[in-house]
Design a protein around this motif. Structure first.
Motif, PDB file in Angstrom:
ATOM      1  N   LEU A  19       0.897  -1.236  -0.071  1.00  0.00           N
ATOM      2  CA  LEU A  19       0.158  -0.013  -0.177  1.00  0.00           C
ATOM      3  C   LEU A  19       0.888   1.289   0.078  1.00  0.00           C
ATOM      4  O   LEU A  19       0.668   2.161  -0.765  1.00  0.00           O
ATOM      5  CB  LEU A  19      -0.858  -0.082   1.357  1.00  0.00           C
ATOM      6  CG  LEU A  19      -2.375  -0.830   1.056  1.00  0.00           C
ATOM      7  CD1 LEU A  19      -3.240  -0.694   2.437  1.00  0.00           C
ATOM      8  CD2 LEU A  19      -2.820  -0.118  -0.106  1.00  0.00           C
ATOM      9  N   SER A  20       1.930   1.234   0.854  1.00  0.00           N
ATOM     10  CA  SER A  20       2.906   2.372   1.005  1.00  0.00           C
ATOM     11  C   SER A  20       3.570   2.621  -0.348  1.00  0.00           C
ATOM     12  O   SER A  20       3.757   3.882  -0.905  1.00  0.00           O
ATOM     13  CB  SER A  20       3.805   2.394   1.969  1.00  0.00           C
ATOM     14  OG  SER A  20       4.518   1.200   1.995  1.00  0.00           O
ATOM     15  N   PHE A  21       3.951   1.683  -1.010  1.00  0.00           N
ATOM     16  CA  PHE A  21       4.590   1.591  -2.290  1.00  0.00           C
ATOM     17  C   PHE A  21       3.606   2.286  -3.385  1.00  0.00           C
ATOM     18  O   PHE A  21       4.018   3.041  -4.136  1.00  0.00           O
ATOM     19  CB  PHE A  21       5.117   0.529  -2.785  1.00  0.00           C
ATOM     20  CG  PHE A  21       6.033   0.522  -3.980  1.00  0.00           C
ATOM     21  CD1 PHE A  21       7.134   0.808  -4.228  1.00  0.00           C
ATOM     22  CD2 PHE A  21       5.454  -0.250  -5.161  1.00  0.00           C
ATOM     23  CE1 PHE A  21       7.922   0.905  -5.191  1.00  0.00           C
ATOM     24  CE2 PHE A  21       6.041  -0.136  -6.474  1.00  0.00           C
ATOM     25  CZ  PHE A  21       7.327   0.450  -6.436  1.00  0.00           C
ATOM     26  N   SER A  22       2.635   1.740  -3.386  1.00  0.00           N
ATOM     27  CA  SER A  22       1.529   2.098  -4.448  1.00  0.00           C
ATOM     28  C   SER A  22       0.978   3.583  -4.150  1.00  0.00           C
ATOM     29  O   SER A  22       0.797   4.338  -4.986  1.00  0.00           O
ATOM     30  CB  SER A  22       0.272   1.306  -4.345  1.00  0.00           C
ATOM     31  OG  SER A  22       0.586  -0.064  -4.661  1.00  0.00           O
ATOM     32  N   LEU A  23       1.103   4.090  -3.148  1.00  0.00           N
ATOM     33  CA  LEU A  23       0.960   5.192  -2.586  1.00  0.00           C
ATOM     34  C   LEU A  23       1.886   6.389  -3.153  1.00  0.00           C
ATOM     35  O   LEU A  23       1.547   7.424  -3.752  1.00  0.00           O
ATOM     36  CB  LEU A  23       0.491   5.721  -1.155  1.00  0.00           C
ATOM     37  CG  LEU A  23       0.189   6.903  -0.546  1.00  0.00           C
ATOM     38  CD1 LEU A  23      -1.097   7.154  -1.126  1.00  0.00           C
ATOM     39  CD2 LEU A  23       0.355   6.923   0.933  1.00  0.00           C
ATOM     40  N   VAL A  24       3.108   5.951  -2.874  1.00  0.00           N
ATOM     41  CA  VAL A  24       4.238   6.779  -3.394  1.00  0.00           C
ATOM     42  C   VAL A  24       4.062   6.841  -4.874  1.00  0.00           C
ATOM     43  O   VAL A  24       4.296   7.815  -5.408  1.00  0.00           O
ATOM     44  CB  VAL A  24       5.590   6.235  -2.784  1.00  0.00           C
ATOM     45  CG1 VAL A  24       6.938   6.930  -3.541  1.00  0.00           C
ATOM     46  CG2 VAL A  24       5.582   6.290  -1.232  1.00  0.00           C
ATOM     47  N   MET A  25       3.891   5.798  -5.501  1.00  0.00           N
ATOM     48  CA  MET A  25       4.043   5.757  -7.256  1.00  0.00           C
ATOM     49  C   MET A  25       2.730   6.506  -7.740  1.00  0.00           C
ATOM     50  O   MET A  25       2.818   7.159  -8.657  1.00  0.00           O
ATOM     51  CB  MET A  25       4.094   4.257  -7.389  1.00  0.00           C
ATOM     52  CG  MET A  25       5.170   3.369  -7.177  1.00  0.00           C
ATOM     53  SD  MET A  25       6.701   4.379  -7.921  1.00  0.00           S
ATOM     54  CE  MET A  25       6.265   3.990  -9.581  1.00  0.00           C
ATOM     55  N   GLY A  26       1.606   6.486  -6.755  1.00  0.00           N
ATOM     56  CA  GLY A  26       0.413   7.252  -7.163  1.00  0.00           C
ATOM     57  C   GLY A  26       0.765   8.607  -7.100  1.00  0.00           C
ATOM     58  O   GLY A  26       0.366   9.607  -8.064  1.00  0.00           O
ATOM     59  N   ILE A  27       1.371   9.021  -5.954  1.00  0.00           N
ATOM     60  CA  ILE A  27       1.721  10.552  -5.812  1.00  0.00           C
ATOM     61  C   ILE A  27       2.682  11.180  -6.711  1.00  0.00           C
ATOM     62  O   ILE A  27       2.321  12.050  -7.344  1.00  0.00           O
ATOM     63  CB  ILE A  27       2.181  10.865  -4.446  1.00  0.00           C
ATOM     64  CG1 ILE A  27       1.013  10.536  -3.207  1.00  0.00           C
ATOM     65  CG2 ILE A  27       2.900  12.058  -4.114  1.00  0.00           C
ATOM     66  CD1 ILE A  27       1.622  10.693  -1.910  1.00  0.00           C
ATOM     67  N   VAL A  28       3.733  10.083  -7.125  1.00  0.00           N
ATOM     68  CA  VAL A  28       4.762  10.591  -8.133  1.00  0.00           C
ATOM     69  C   VAL A  28       3.832  10.863  -9.542  1.00  0.00           C
ATOM     70  O   VAL A  28       4.128  11.668 -10.190  1.00  0.00           O
ATOM     71  CB  VAL A  28       5.814   9.716  -8.218  1.00  0.00           C
ATOM     72  CG1 VAL A  28       6.630   9.966  -9.418  1.00  0.00           C
ATOM     73  CG2 VAL A  28       6.706   9.917  -7.014  1.00  0.00           C
ATOM     74  N   ALA A  29       2.957   9.848  -9.718  1.00  0.00           N
ATOM     75  CA  ALA A  29       2.304  10.146 -11.150  1.00  0.00           C
ATOM     76  C   ALA A  29       1.332  11.207 -11.239  1.00  0.00           C
ATOM     77  O   ALA A  29       1.317  11.747 -12.055  1.00  0.00           O
ATOM     78  CB  ALA A  29       1.519   8.639 -11.311  1.00  0.00           C
ATOM     79  N   GLY A  30       0.493  11.346 -10.191  1.00  0.00           N
ATOM     80  CA  GLY A  30      -0.006  12.350 -10.022  1.00  0.00           C
ATOM     81  C   GLY A  30       0.415  13.882 -10.126  1.00  0.00           C
ATOM     82  O   GLY A  30       0.147  14.782 -10.940  1.00  0.00           O
ATOM     83  N   VAL A  31       1.729  14.140  -9.543  1.00  0.00           N
ATOM     84  CA  VAL A  31       2.215  15.308  -9.488  1.00  0.00           C
ATOM     85  C   VAL A  31       2.816  15.486 -11.027  1.00  0.00           C
ATOM     86  O   VAL A  31       2.756  16.603 -11.532  1.00  0.00           O
ATOM     87  CB  VAL A  31       3.498  15.261  -8.356  1.00  0.00           C
ATOM     88  CG1 VAL A  31       4.517  16.409  -8.701  1.00  0.00           C
ATOM     89  CG2 VAL A  31       2.935  15.381  -7.006  1.00  0.00           C
TER      90      VAL A  31
END
Length: 100
Positions: A19-31
């Motif tokens: 979950l934390s890895f997916s969250l970080v990847m989602g934040i990077v993609a969103g930014v």
């Protein structure tokens, strides 16, 4: 009934790491999507595209990690003994043990 101690799950069985890895990847993609879809400093930020990219990246990473976790499993102990292709990798020249 409720007196048994809770078993501590290993890192591979825990949900926190994926979950934390997916969250970080989602934040990077969103930014990245928010900034790159703006089209210059004169235009407003496109938060909607950033949120869509965040959601897609989060779900895709979580799906890939969960499939890879389910696909991986430990080999049984008896696979390391035998002859031919099933020879033990620790002692490849040793004679295999006879099973009774």
């Amino acid at each position: 009934m409720g007196n048994t101690p809770a078993e501590k799950k290993s890192w591979q069985q825990s949900i926190k790491a994926p979950l934390s890895f997916s969250l970080v990847m989602g934040i990077v993609a969103g930014v990245i999507a928010t900034i790159s879809s703006t089209g210059g400093s004169d235009n407003p930020l496109r938060i909607d595209i950033g949120l869509v990219a965040f959601g897609v990246a989060f779900v895709a990473c979580l799906l890939i990690i969960s499939v890879m976790t389910m696909a991986g499993k430990e080999n049984p102990e008896e696979m390391g003994t035998g002859s031919g292709v099933n020879r033990s990798s620790e002692t490849p020249d040793a004679k295999p043990k006879k099973k009774n």
